[in-house]
Write a protein that holds these residues in place. Structure first.
Motif, PDB file in Angstrom:
ATOM      1  N   GLU A   1       0.912  -1.330   0.055  1.00 35.82           N
ATOM      2  CA  GLU A   1      -0.036  -0.095  -0.174  1.00 35.82           C
ATOM      3  C   GLU A   1       0.778   1.173  -0.003  1.00 35.82           C
ATOM      4  O   GLU A   1       0.610   2.123  -0.884  1.00 35.82           O
TER       5      GLU A   1
ATOM      6  N   GLU B   1       2.425   1.659  -3.320  1.00 38.42           N
ATOM      7  CA  GLU B   1       1.623   2.193  -4.499  1.00 38.42           C
ATOM      8  C   GLU B   1       1.079   3.606  -4.257  1.00 38.42           C
ATOM      9  O   GLU B   1       0.843   4.341  -5.325  1.00 38.42           O
TER      10      GLU B   1
ATOM     11  N   HIS C   1      -5.023  -6.138 -10.012  1.00 42.49           N
ATOM     12  CA  HIS C   1      -5.627  -5.160  -8.912  1.00 42.49           C
ATOM     13  C   HIS C   1      -4.623  -4.080  -8.769  1.00 42.49           C
ATOM     14  O   HIS C   1      -5.507  -2.861  -8.832  1.00 42.49           O
ATOM     15  N   GLN C   2      -3.555  -4.261  -8.747  1.00 39.64           N
ATOM     16  CA  GLN C   2      -2.558  -3.040  -8.594  1.00 39.64           C
ATOM     17  C   GLN C   2      -2.506  -2.273  -9.890  1.00 39.64           C
ATOM     18  O   GLN C   2      -2.527  -1.003  -9.983  1.00 39.64           O
TER      19      GLN C   2
ATOM     20  N   ARG D   1      -5.614  -0.254  -9.713  1.00 35.37           N
ATOM     21  CA  ARG D   1      -5.382   0.943  -8.974  1.00 35.37           C
ATOM     22  C   ARG D   1      -4.676   2.116  -9.234  1.00 35.37           C
ATOM     23  O   ARG D   1      -4.818   3.221  -8.983  1.00 35.37           O
ATOM     24  N   CYS D   2      -3.678   1.583 -10.033  1.00 38.78           N
ATOM     25  CA  CYS D   2      -2.441   2.631 -10.096  1.00 38.78           C
ATOM     26  C   CYS D   2      -2.301   3.154 -11.488  1.00 38.78           C
ATOM     27  O   CYS D   2      -1.825   4.386 -11.566  1.00 38.78           O
TER      28      CYS D   2
END
Length: 251
Positions: free
Chosen positions: A184, A187, A207-208, A211-212
């Motif tokens: 976390e 990221e 998922h990363q 998210r990013c």
């Protein structure tokens, strides 16, 4: 769309084995491009081309065109030290020099003979601040870098890369060895840094990427299958292989 890096018809070979096939893509400035795909599909190989780190190994070669701000970095006349100061790289496993926290970050700064001791100290503080680590380590800069937690070590690697002022930051599975808390923190740092640098993020973690990333490129067997905005790749991919990959049908 303007591009920080423009790639055209890029092929790459490990000896006689071809690892990338005709890759053509654009990396926009001050944004995050996530490179996704199954193991062995060429993701990390692409990063190796972008700062020509493959030059450190015999028998590896690239052909095609890779332009950074309009200039081809595959030109044999390119100054590799200058290129790697402009295009920094952070690997999956935090690579600590067996020295102090301060010296880990100061390493690249010391290559500049014009910098005074005070200038180096200021550069270290600035890099650690940008990596969101200064407040955690400012009172133990003379301590061993290996005493830091995994997440802190990875942010220290990012600080070391940032210290020499890169315009592009290559991140190869930067949270692959971290726990959720460390992931976390890294990221959040990556997302914050895109305001200053162009980031290329190789990740197995879909998922990363979601998210990013601002844009996502899907690779399969050394070929670029599809590039699009993050939402388009995950919500409405054009290619069937992309759709199946992001749906978890193979990986």
């Amino acid at each position: 769309m303007t591009s920080k890096i423009t790639i055209r018809n890029l092929d790459f070979f490990y000896g006689q084995q071809q690892a990338l096939f005709g890759v053509t893509m654009d990396l926009p400035p001050t944004s995050i491009t996530a490179i996704i795909g199954p193991s062995g599909c060429g993701k990390s190989t692409l990063l190796r081309v972008l700062n020509r780190i493959y030059e450190e190994y015999s028998g590896e070669r690239a052909s095609g065109e890779v332009k950074l701000d309009g200039k081809d970095i595959l030109d044999p006349q390119v100054d590799l030290k200058l290129l790697r100061s402009r295009v920094g790289m952070v690997f999956q496993s935090a690579t600590m020099f067996k020295t102090t926290i301060f010296e880990n970050v100061a390493f690249g700064l010391r290559l500049n003979p014009a910098l005074s001791h005070a200038g180096i100290s200021q550069g270290v503080e600035a890099a650690l601040t940008r990596a969101d680590l200064w407040s955690e380590v400012k009172d133990r800069l003379s301590g061993s870098a290996e005493s830091l937690s995994g997440g802190q070590q990875q942010r220290l690697c990012i600080a070391r890369a940032l210290a020499v002022g890169p315009e592009v930051l290559l991140l190869d599975e930067p949270t692959g060895a971290l726990n959720p808390g460390g992931t976390e923190a890294v990221e959040e740092l990556i997302v914050a840094l895109k305001r200053e640098v162009t980031i290329v993020l190789v990740t197995h973690n879909l998922h990363q990427a979601l998210r990013c990333a601002d844009q996502v490129s899907f690779f399969y067997l050394g070929k670029l299958i599809e590039t699009g905005t993050t939402r388009q790749i995950f919500d409405a991919p054009v290619q069937t292989r992309t759709k199946n990959y992001v749906a978890g049908k193979f990986g």
